[in-house]
Enzyme design. Sequence first.
Site, mmCIF file in Angstrom:
data_model
loop_
_atom_site.group_PDB
_atom_site.id
_atom_site.type_symbol
_atom_site.label_atom_id
_atom_site.label_comp_id
_atom_site.label_asym_id
_atom_site.label_seq_id
_atom_site.Cartn_x
_atom_site.Cartn_y
_atom_site.Cartn_z
ATOM 1 N N GLU A 1 -27.591 4.385 92.050
ATOM 2 C CA GLU A 1 -27.548 5.462 93.227
ATOM 3 C C GLU A 1 -29.065 5.536 93.765
ATOM 4 O O GLU A 1 -29.798 6.272 93.007
ATOM 5 C CB GLU A 1 -26.963 6.659 93.077
ATOM 6 C CG GLU A 1 -26.921 7.457 94.348
ATOM 7 C CD GLU A 1 -26.043 8.797 94.220
ATOM 8 O OE1 GLU A 1 -26.544 9.765 95.182
ATOM 9 O OE2 GLU A 1 -25.147 8.890 93.430
ATOM 10 N N ASP B 1 -30.466 18.471 98.500
ATOM 11 C CA ASP B 1 -31.315 18.138 97.186
ATOM 12 C C ASP B 1 -32.085 19.505 96.717
ATOM 13 O O ASP B 1 -32.403 20.044 97.473
ATOM 14 C CB ASP B 1 -32.216 16.884 97.464
ATOM 15 C CG ASP B 1 -31.443 15.725 97.557
ATOM 16 O OD1 ASP B 1 -30.347 15.447 96.843
ATOM 17 O OD2 ASP B 1 -31.979 14.969 98.645
#
Length: 260
Positions: A48, A59
């Site tokens: 990924e 994030d």
Amino acid sequence: MMQNRIDQLFAKKQHSVLNVYCTAGFPQLNDTLPVMTALQQYGADIIELGMPFSDPLADGPVIQESSAKALQNGMSLHVLFKQLAGFREKIQLPVILMGYFNPVLTYGVEAFCAKCAEVGVDGIILPDLPMAEFENEYRATFEKYNLHFIFLITPETSEARIRKIDGLSKGFIYAVSSSSTTGKDKDMKDQQAYFERLKELRLKNPVLIGFGIKDKATFEVASAYANGAIIGTAFIKKLENSQDIDIAQTVKTFISDIIQ
């Protein structure tokens, strides 16, 4: 049209699938392919690849910092596609691009999808693209280029929405283990009821669990309830201190500690 590599993987491996996230252009701008090559060599099942963005909402601080560093290094979508040109000569693993919709929209959604297909990308994760917008405006474009679009679900996602996502998704469903950002320490056993609920839904897509997976123990808990897991923050932390000469060794040690 060739069967998507993500589907090929899950056709032959249903358990303990290891998806490793790395930020493109990190630690150094030209480390993208060396990291990917080492991930394939030492036992990852899916790569990924993060597309750095200046405002990565989902994030945690570690991945945010890696994204900021990659942008400082000069990473952009144009640079990334140049780096990925010809990567399929070396790498057979499924590769997913993960990022945010704004850079994709700026690049042009159709142009982005066409470029992904040209270099050999298999799937896309864009957490901030609303499901309805994907379904009504962009689904046909992603499908035209054989790109699997992967949605995230959380412990708060209703069964109705999960089933809707299961119908729209291809490849796998990304089950976020909690509603916080990536990289937070969590006791995986606290998420057990959620994992049980997902397992009982018997979804048509495979499920990979992410957020808080950092070592062999958490990987094994996730794999007991789903088809495998996604590791990002813990891997980025390891890479932070790597120099070019020992990236391969860093990757080897990290993955062998999880799957041996």
